[in-house]
Design a protein around this motif. Structure first.
Motif, PDB file in Angstrom:
ATOM      1  N   GLY A  29       0.917  -1.510   0.142  1.00  0.00           N
ATOM      2  CA  GLY A  29       0.371  -0.146  -0.402  1.00  0.00           C
ATOM      3  C   GLY A  29       1.055   1.436   0.394  1.00  0.00           C
ATOM      4  O   GLY A  29       1.829   1.143   0.382  1.00  0.00           O
ATOM      5  N   GLU A  30       0.350   1.856  -1.171  1.00  0.00           N
ATOM      6  CA  GLU A  30       1.839   3.014  -0.962  1.00  0.00           C
ATOM      7  C   GLU A  30       0.614   4.837  -0.800  1.00  0.00           C
ATOM      8  O   GLU A  30      -0.627   5.034  -1.698  1.00  0.00           O
ATOM      9  CB  GLU A  30       2.232   3.265  -2.548  1.00  0.00           C
ATOM     10  CG  GLU A  30       3.066   4.237  -2.347  1.00  0.00           C
ATOM     11  CD  GLU A  30       2.830   5.606  -2.628  1.00  0.00           C
ATOM     12  OE1 GLU A  30       3.203   6.420  -2.385  1.00  0.00           O
ATOM     13  OE2 GLU A  30       1.983   6.310  -2.964  1.00  0.00           O
TER      14      GLU A  30
ATOM     15  N   ALA B 141      -5.303  10.781   4.999  1.00  0.00           N
ATOM     16  CA  ALA B 141      -4.443   9.645   4.819  1.00  0.00           C
ATOM     17  C   ALA B 141      -4.709   8.516   5.269  1.00  0.00           C
ATOM     18  O   ALA B 141      -4.343   6.996   5.455  1.00  0.00           O
ATOM     19  CB  ALA B 141      -2.999  10.086   5.710  1.00  0.00           C
ATOM     20  N   VAL B 142      -5.278   8.920   6.949  1.00  0.00           N
ATOM     21  CA  VAL B 142      -5.261   7.059   8.112  1.00  0.00           C
ATOM     22  C   VAL B 142      -7.143   6.490   7.629  1.00  0.00           C
ATOM     23  O   VAL B 142      -7.104   5.450   6.786  1.00  0.00           O
ATOM     24  CB  VAL B 142      -6.856   7.640   9.375  1.00  0.00           C
ATOM     25  CG1 VAL B 142      -6.923   6.738  10.129  1.00  0.00           C
ATOM     26  CG2 VAL B 142      -5.413   8.556   9.362  1.00  0.00           C
ATOM     27  N   THR B 143      -8.030   7.688   6.217  1.00  0.00           N
ATOM     28  CA  THR B 143      -9.116   6.100   5.827  1.00  0.00           C
ATOM     29  C   THR B 143      -8.624   5.875   4.794  1.00  0.00           C
ATOM     30  O   THR B 143      -8.743   4.564   4.607  1.00  0.00           O
ATOM     31  CB  THR B 143     -10.173   7.564   5.010  1.00  0.00           C
ATOM     32  OG1 THR B 143     -10.356   8.617   6.175  1.00  0.00           O
ATOM     33  CG2 THR B 143     -11.288   6.822   3.995  1.00  0.00           C
ATOM     34  N   ALA B 144      -6.767   6.387   3.770  1.00  0.00           N
ATOM     35  CA  ALA B 144      -6.535   5.757   2.931  1.00  0.00           C
ATOM     36  C   ALA B 144      -5.908   4.187   3.246  1.00  0.00           C
ATOM     37  O   ALA B 144      -6.303   3.059   2.664  1.00  0.00           O
ATOM     38  CB  ALA B 144      -5.924   6.594   1.504  1.00  0.00           C
ATOM     39  N   ALA B 145      -5.368   4.384   4.063  1.00  0.00           N
ATOM     40  CA  ALA B 145      -4.430   3.741   5.381  1.00  0.00           C
ATOM     41  C   ALA B 145      -5.304   2.048   5.741  1.00  0.00           C
ATOM     42  O   ALA B 145      -5.073   1.350   5.503  1.00  0.00           O
ATOM     43  CB  ALA B 145      -3.460   3.598   6.275  1.00  0.00           C
ATOM     44  N   ASN B 146      -6.852   2.651   6.090  1.00  0.00           N
ATOM     45  CA  ASN B 146      -7.818   1.842   6.432  1.00  0.00           C
ATOM     46  C   ASN B 146      -8.469   0.973   5.466  1.00  0.00           C
ATOM     47  O   ASN B 146      -8.303  -0.144   5.527  1.00  0.00           O
ATOM     48  CB  ASN B 146      -8.522   2.431   7.236  1.00  0.00           C
ATOM     49  CG  ASN B 146      -9.444   1.062   7.885  1.00  0.00           C
ATOM     50  OD1 ASN B 146      -8.835   0.807   8.427  1.00  0.00           O
ATOM     51  ND2 ASN B 146     -10.939   1.511   8.410  1.00  0.00           N
TER      52      ASN B 146
ATOM     53  N   ASP C 248      -7.853  -4.162   1.265  1.00  0.00           N
ATOM     54  CA  ASP C 248      -7.503  -4.740   0.377  1.00  0.00           C
ATOM     55  C   ASP C 248      -6.367  -5.612   0.414  1.00  0.00           C
ATOM     56  O   ASP C 248      -5.631  -6.099  -0.180  1.00  0.00           O
ATOM     57  CB  ASP C 248      -6.966  -3.372  -0.652  1.00  0.00           C
ATOM     58  CG  ASP C 248      -7.150  -2.705  -0.732  1.00  0.00           C
ATOM     59  OD1 ASP C 248      -8.948  -3.011  -2.217  1.00  0.00           O
ATOM     60  OD2 ASP C 248      -7.270  -1.154  -1.504  1.00  0.00           O
ATOM     61  N   GLY C 249      -5.797  -5.710   2.258  1.00  0.00           N
ATOM     62  CA  GLY C 249      -4.942  -6.814   2.309  1.00  0.00           C
ATOM     63  C   GLY C 249      -3.513  -6.556   1.766  1.00  0.00           C
ATOM     64  O   GLY C 249      -2.717  -8.040   1.535  1.00  0.00           O
ATOM     65  N   VAL C 250      -3.174  -5.041   2.147  1.00  0.00           N
ATOM     66  CA  VAL C 250      -1.477  -4.806   1.932  1.00  0.00           C
ATOM     67  C   VAL C 250      -0.460  -5.331   3.270  1.00  0.00           C
ATOM     68  O   VAL C 250      -1.315  -5.608   4.473  1.00  0.00           O
ATOM     69  CB  VAL C 250      -1.399  -3.678   1.646  1.00  0.00           C
ATOM     70  CG1 VAL C 250      -2.321  -3.432   0.292  1.00  0.00           C
ATOM     71  CG2 VAL C 250      -1.843  -2.517   2.396  1.00  0.00           C
TER      72      VAL C 250
ATOM     73  N   ILE D 209       1.569  14.301   8.591  1.00  0.00           N
ATOM     74  CA  ILE D 209       0.503  12.826   7.537  1.00  0.00           C
ATOM     75  C   ILE D 209       0.878  11.653   8.300  1.00  0.00           C
ATOM     76  O   ILE D 209       0.644  10.376   8.259  1.00  0.00           O
ATOM     77  CB  ILE D 209       0.005  13.666   6.115  1.00  0.00           C
ATOM     78  CG1 ILE D 209      -1.151  14.708   5.990  1.00  0.00           C
ATOM     79  CG2 ILE D 209      -0.162  11.780   5.571  1.00  0.00           C
ATOM     80  CD1 ILE D 209      -1.060  14.872   5.094  1.00  0.00           C
ATOM     81  N   GLY D 210       2.914  11.663   8.021  1.00  0.00           N
ATOM     82  CA  GLY D 210       3.351   9.967   8.216  1.00  0.00           C
ATOM     83  C   GLY D 210       3.137  10.629   9.718  1.00  0.00           C
ATOM     84  O   GLY D 210       3.261   9.548  10.114  1.00  0.00           O
ATOM     85  N   LEU D 211       3.159  11.121  10.701  1.00  0.00           N
ATOM     86  CA  LEU D 211       3.042  11.096  11.686  1.00  0.00           C
ATOM     87  C   LEU D 211       1.384  10.323  12.684  1.00  0.00           C
ATOM     88  O   LEU D 211       1.754   9.217  13.235  1.00  0.00           O
ATOM     89  CB  LEU D 211       2.286  11.983  13.009  1.00  0.00           C
ATOM     90  CG  LEU D 211       4.368  12.928  12.550  1.00  0.00           C
ATOM     91  CD1 LEU D 211       4.259  14.409  13.278  1.00  0.00           C
ATOM     92  CD2 LEU D 211       5.190  11.388  13.889  1.00  0.00           C
ATOM     93  N   ALA D 212       0.353  10.629  11.760  1.00  0.00           N
ATOM     94  CA  ALA D 212      -0.918  10.283  11.360  1.00  0.00           C
ATOM     95  C   ALA D 212      -1.102   8.305  10.797  1.00  0.00           C
ATOM     96  O   ALA D 212      -1.139   7.548  11.842  1.00  0.00           O
ATOM     97  CB  ALA D 212      -1.723  11.138  10.493  1.00  0.00           C
ATOM     98  N   VAL D 213      -0.359   8.808  10.123  1.00  0.00           N
ATOM     99  CA  VAL D 213      -0.083   6.799   9.525  1.00  0.00           C
ATOM    100  C   VAL D 213       0.100   5.904  10.426  1.00  0.00           C
ATOM    101  O   VAL D 213       0.249   4.952  10.607  1.00  0.00           O
ATOM    102  CB  VAL D 213       0.217   6.955   7.454  1.00  0.00           C
ATOM    103  CG1 VAL D 213       0.164   6.003   7.984  1.00  0.00           C
ATOM    104  CG2 VAL D 213      -0.550   7.539   7.108  1.00  0.00           C
ATOM    105  N   SER D 214       1.740   6.912  10.714  1.00  0.00           N
ATOM    106  CA  SER D 214       2.389   5.732  12.185  1.00  0.00           C
ATOM    107  C   SER D 214       1.990   5.435  13.162  1.00  0.00           C
ATOM    108  O   SER D 214       2.037   4.882  13.516  1.00  0.00           O
ATOM    109  CB  SER D 214       4.044   6.211  11.773  1.00  0.00           C
ATOM    110  OG  SER D 214       4.148   7.533  13.583  1.00  0.00           O
TER     111      SER D 214
END
Lengths: 403, 610
Positions: free
Chosen positions: A34-35, A85-90, A96-98, A109-114
């Motif tokens: 996932g990217e 970004a959190v929605t996309a990560a989710n 999608d099972g990445v 955004i990096g911190l939110a995803v981390s």
């Protein structure tokens, strides 16, 4: 009648839009990565970045993939917002099972995803965000970072700045965490090396909204001998124009973050500043076998020259593939174990992801700006290996919260 | 001393572009009452077109001709938008046109990247104005002097046109009393179109004139539109001279403010606006009485509560929503929880705008305060989730009580802009107070606990809270309080005559709307696991406004439909395409044309066949 048909059509269209299932994206046998990045907000950086990772994926798959399977990258836009970004990560993880997440540009955004990765126990390889927090005071076991951090770039520039005779320094930085911490670290490191230095003025324009004339005048009024600049993008262009016209940079040393990156230097064309000490990416003059191979492949594939974003995208996906290959599995714990201490070759040379703080030792080029044939260029540059500008691993590990 | 004089000149030069954009916006608002959100987009297009033309044409004539042509091209585009889009929706409720221009803005933001490429474009410098001249020992760019001279010339030119031509007299008459001008038999269609053409051409010129000063880029529109609108409001809506004074005031305060406090640019214009509006409720030069008739949101048809059959439909819908976890996966449930949260958020704004009659451009303030309240309760005070969900919204309530006290003293767009000012001040505090809020790196680790850890658990929690909130808001609309509120909206004088304290009632409505927005915000913090200053930001306020307008501001619960449609579409498009703004904007424009009463207005129409 006609109107109600139009209404029905519009309604049907809207309903169909919600219900339409996303097209089948990847085959079962592929390893999905996932990217996430700010594609719509920062196209100038993310377009070359995307080309970079596409090239890496093609190379990895042409060589047979990893673990005997091809890799497929599912890429999402974050619209420049941490919540999106959190929605996309989710979606990438739950739907999608990445096997891992990569990417992001902005620090917050990096911190939110981390933080999402930590909560959901997913491996996250941050590509671009520069904040020191992501590997240090808000670091976590699941997050690794590729690019040289704010601290590392500040340390490289402070080393050069200490060699200058200038004693009176002024700073111009965008008013957000990146600018604030760049200035703080640079000040600290330079003052350690040179206790005689005096900090005479500072300006904090809001990101993207610099009132360049007023800022230039205010800095000039403090009569500094040298200036640290952290602005970039459209703010940098305005600052350079006003500064040149008003003679701010005449007979003054300027040290500047990121200005040597083609993303920011090229738009300035023949008005690019000269003699500034900068970090950046002189793709036109690097002569190493690793970079030659990358440059040729990139130019053959895209008929365009690479930006720093291309290097970041390419190296991120190469690192992701190497980590999966070393882990021999897509299990998160095994990926973490594999990533700690992994060594791989990037277009900039050998890098290691440190076990102590999950920071890679990718470095940066430090040189001076010049105008060559009507183009902004970096000259007299050297590559600074990131490992030399980081605190020791044991010391860095102490900066991280206990998990 | 010399330095201060030069700094003053620098401030004047910065005021020029801002004034050009603001004057166009003010003209358009004065005559058509349209809050032209796309004005910044026209400014940006002006800069892009000027870049293309000046790169193609050579010489001084080519350069200046290019700038002027860019303004003309933009003026033509503005007239085209007015004729093709806005003419269709002049009969829609007030502020609905804002939604249409918002859709256009979204489209333009993506289109310029597709057309002109992603990179910043640095145009050539203006021929004849390249270097600097020395004034009092300081270098002042020649181009700055040109701008300093140009702004008063444009002001004088506009003044002449408005005072000395028949067209100008009609424009001024329409600014004072639009209905009267129509009643006297003036063809409003062409008056509106021509005002739009002139207003957008001024925006285009403002953008083109930035060419020698900055790199043209695809985010120029957002940086200018809010500031331009603030300048219009500070100056007094519809007053060109007021816009000029306000532009100079704002730019000079910035130029000198950064000498004392370098961080001040972040919030300065909003603080100035708040100050001016509190002291002068109609801006520096704005007039109060003339606008009273047109400024208010149109009075919607009377509402009626749901019938028993309709209640059954609602209960059935809720039961279906509660059954969603049986069929949907983790991702879909998380999106559904987000939709529920935004439905409550939109419903709270709808309560303020519909029954309350008070539009707000800064409703995210309360949402964000609720989110920060909950996050600080967890990360600062170490409270568990349940307690944080109770305590967090109190911060939003406190904000609403404080801001509302000032806002109910103003009317219409001035009140809406004051909420925006307060929202931006709250945003700046969250952004700058790193020690408490973590600054723009935000507060992390705000995750739900217990049964809410699972996606379906959190979804049920969010659905229960949001549905309860929405039902309570609806009950309030049909309560004694709701009727008082609607009376105060429909006729302040008559309401006061029968003993209703208008300000108190509206203030209470502010507190209610703020509290429910804050509850939505607190849930949002736990949904995302983190809180950043953008939960207080302008884009979120605009999203809420778009949801309410899309749902139908003249309905009680249409905002729910608007929120569901808007949020689902936005989430789906961002996931599917990098051009999500282009498609979202196009869909909004389409919906605006097809459903000029909003989605909920359509349902009302079905309920009451005419």
């Amino acid at each position: 009648m006609r109107q109600s048909t139009a209404r029905c059509a519009a309604f049907a269209f809207a309903v169909a839009a919600f219900l339409a299932a996303p097209a089948a994206r990847a085959q079962q046998s592929e390893i999905k990565i996932g990217e996430i990045n700010s594609y719509s907000t920062l196209p100038a950086f993310t377009e070359p970045y995307r080309k970079g990772w596409q090239l890496a994926v093609e190379e990895v798959n042409a060589a047979g993939g990893v673990l005997g399977r091809k890799i497929a990258v599912l890429s999402k836009d974050d619209a420049g917002k941490p919540a999106d970004a959190v929605t996309a990560a989710n979606e990438l993880v739950s739907s999608d099972g990445v096997v891992m997440l990569t990417g992001t540009f902005f620090s917050h955004i990096g911190l939110a995803v981390s933080d999402y990765a930590k909560q959901k126990k997913v491996f996250f390889l941050a590509a671009e965000p520069l904040t020191d927090a992501i590997t240090w005071d808000k670091g976590n076991a699941y997050t690794f970072r590729l690019r040289p951090s704010n601290y590392m770039q500040a340390a490289m520039l402070a080393e050069e700045a200490a060699k200058l005779p200038a004693k009176r320094w002024a700073t111009i930085a965008p008013n957000y965490e990146y600018g604030q911490s760049a200035v703080a670290v640079f000040k600290k490191l330079l003052s350690q090396k040179r206790p005689d230095i005096e900090w005479v003025a500072e300006q904090w324009p809001p990101q993207g909204r610099i009132d360049a004339g007023a800022v230039v005048q205010a800095i000039a009024a403090a009569k500094p001998e040298a200036i640290l600049n952290v602005t970039f993008g459209p703010d940098l262009a305005k600052l350079v124009r006003e500064g040149n016209t008003r003679g701010l940079f005449k007979d003054r040393a300027v040290v500047s973050f990121l200005t040597g990156e083609p993303e920011y230097l090229d738009p300035l064309k023949d008005e690019a500043p000269t003699g500034w000490i900068v970090t950046g990416y002189p793709w036109y003059a690097i002569k190493t076998p690793e970079h030659d191979a990358f440059l040729k492949a990139y130019q053959d594939r895209f008929k365009d020259y690479p930006r720093l974003g291309s290097i970041v995208g390419y190296s991120t996906l190469k690192a992701a593939a190497a980590i999966i290959a070393k882990a021999g599995s897509t299990d998160t714990d095994k990926l973490i174990a594999a990533a700690e201490g992994i060594s791989l070759v990037t277009p900039f040379g050998q890098v290691v992801f440190r076990k102590g703080d999950h920071q890679s030792t990718l470095g940066a080029f430090v040189g001076k700006t010049a105008v060559v044939d009507g183009q902004g260029r970096m000259v007299d540059f050297v590559y600074r290996d990131g490992a030399a500008y980081l605190p020791g691993e044991a010391e860095a590990a102490k900066l991280r919260p206990a998990d | 001393m010399d330095f201060l004089v030069v700094q003053f000149l620098t401030g004047l030069a910065s005021a020029c572009s801002l004034f050009l954009v603001a004057s166009g916006l003010s003209l358009i608002f004065g005559v058509t009452r349209i809050v032209n959100f796309a004005h910044g987009a026209f400014y940006m297009v002006g800069a892009y077109v000027a870049y293309v033309l000046t790169e193609r044409w050579s010489g001084a004539l080519g350069y200046w001709g290019g700038l002027l042509c860019a303004a003309l091209v933009v003026g033509a585009a503005g007239a085209a938008m007015e004729m093709a889009l806005l003419r269709r929706i002049y009969r829609a409720p007030d502020l609905f046109q804002l939604l249409a221009t918002f859709g256009v803005t979204l489209m333009v933001e993506d289109l310029v990247v597709l057309l002109f490429g992603p990179e910043d474009l640095l145009g050539a410098r203006a021929p004849g104005f390249k270097g600097a001249v020395e004034i009092l020992g300081q270098q002042v760019p020649r181009y700055d002097l040109f701008l300093i001279g140009l702004a008063p010339l444009v002001l004088a030119g506009l003044h002449l046109v408005l005072r000395r031509t028949r067209w100008g007299i009609l424009v001024r008459a329409a600014t004072q009393d639009r209905e009267m001008v129509a009643a006297l038999g003036v063809n409003q269609r062409w008056l509106f179109t021509s005002v739009f053409a002139l207003g957008t051409a001024l925006a285009g010129l403002g953008g083109a004139l930035q060419l020698p000063r900055e790199a043209v880029n695809h985010s120029m529109d957002m940086t200018i539109i809010v500031e331009a609108f603030v300048v219009v409001v500070i100056g007094g809506l519809g007053s060109i001279t007021g816009a000029f004074l306000a532009a100079v005031l704002v730019c000079e305060l910035n130029a000198f403010g950064i000498l004392v406090l370098p961080e001040v640019s972040l919030v300065l214009v909003f603080a100035v606006m708040a100050g001016v509006l509190i002291l002068r409720p109609h801006g520096l030069l704005g007039g109060a009485p003339a606008e009273a008739r047109a400024m208010r949101l149109a009075i919607p048809p009377p509402w009626k509560p749901f019938t028993s059959a309709e209640r059954l439909w609602v209960v059935g819908g809720l039961a279906l929503a509660a059954a969603l976890p049986l069929v949907a996966g983790a991702y879909a449930l998380t999106v559904a929880a987000e939709v529920a949260i935004f439905a409550l958020f939109a419903a709270s704004l709808s309560f303020l705008m519909g029954p309350g009659g008070m539009p707000s451009f800064g409703h995210a303030a309360f949402f964000g305060l609720g989110a920060y309240g909950a996050a600080l309760a967890v990360s600062g005070a170490g409270l568990p989730m349940a307690a944080a969900l109770l305590v967090g919204p109190l911060l939003g309530l406190a904000g609403a009580v404080l801001f509302g006290w000032f806002c109910v003293r103003l009317s219409g767009v001035y009140s809406a802009m004051l909420t925006l000012a307060f929202a931006q001040i709250a945003w700046a505090v969250a952004f700058q107070w790193v020690g408490l809020t973590g600054g723009d790196n935000g507060l992390l680790g705000i995750w739900p606990e217990g049964f809410a850890r699972t996606p379906h658990g959190f979804y049920w929690l969010a659905l229960a809270i949001c549905a309860t909130g929405i039902v309570l808001l609806r009950i309030l609309v049909f309560s004694r309080f709701g009727y008082r509120l609607r009376a105060a909206r429909d006729s302040a004088a008559r309401a006061e005559t029968v003993g209703i304290d208008r300000m108190r009632v509206q203030w209470a409505a502010f507190a209610v709307a703020g509290l429910f927005a804050a509850i939505a915000g607190a849930l949002f913090a736990f949904l995302k696991g983190s809180v950043f200053p953008d939960t207080l930001g302008i884009p979120l306020s605009v999203d809420a406004l778009a949801m309410v307008l899309l749902g139908g501001v003249e309905t009680v619960s249409g905002a729910i439909l608007g929120a569901i449609a808007y949020k689902l579409l936005a989430v789906w498009l961002i996931s599917e395409t990098d051009q999500s703004k282009l498609v979202l904007g196009a869909v909004i424009v389409l919906l605006v044309v097809v459903f000029p009463q909003g989605l909920g207005g359509q349902i009302t129409r079905w309920r009451r066949p005419t």
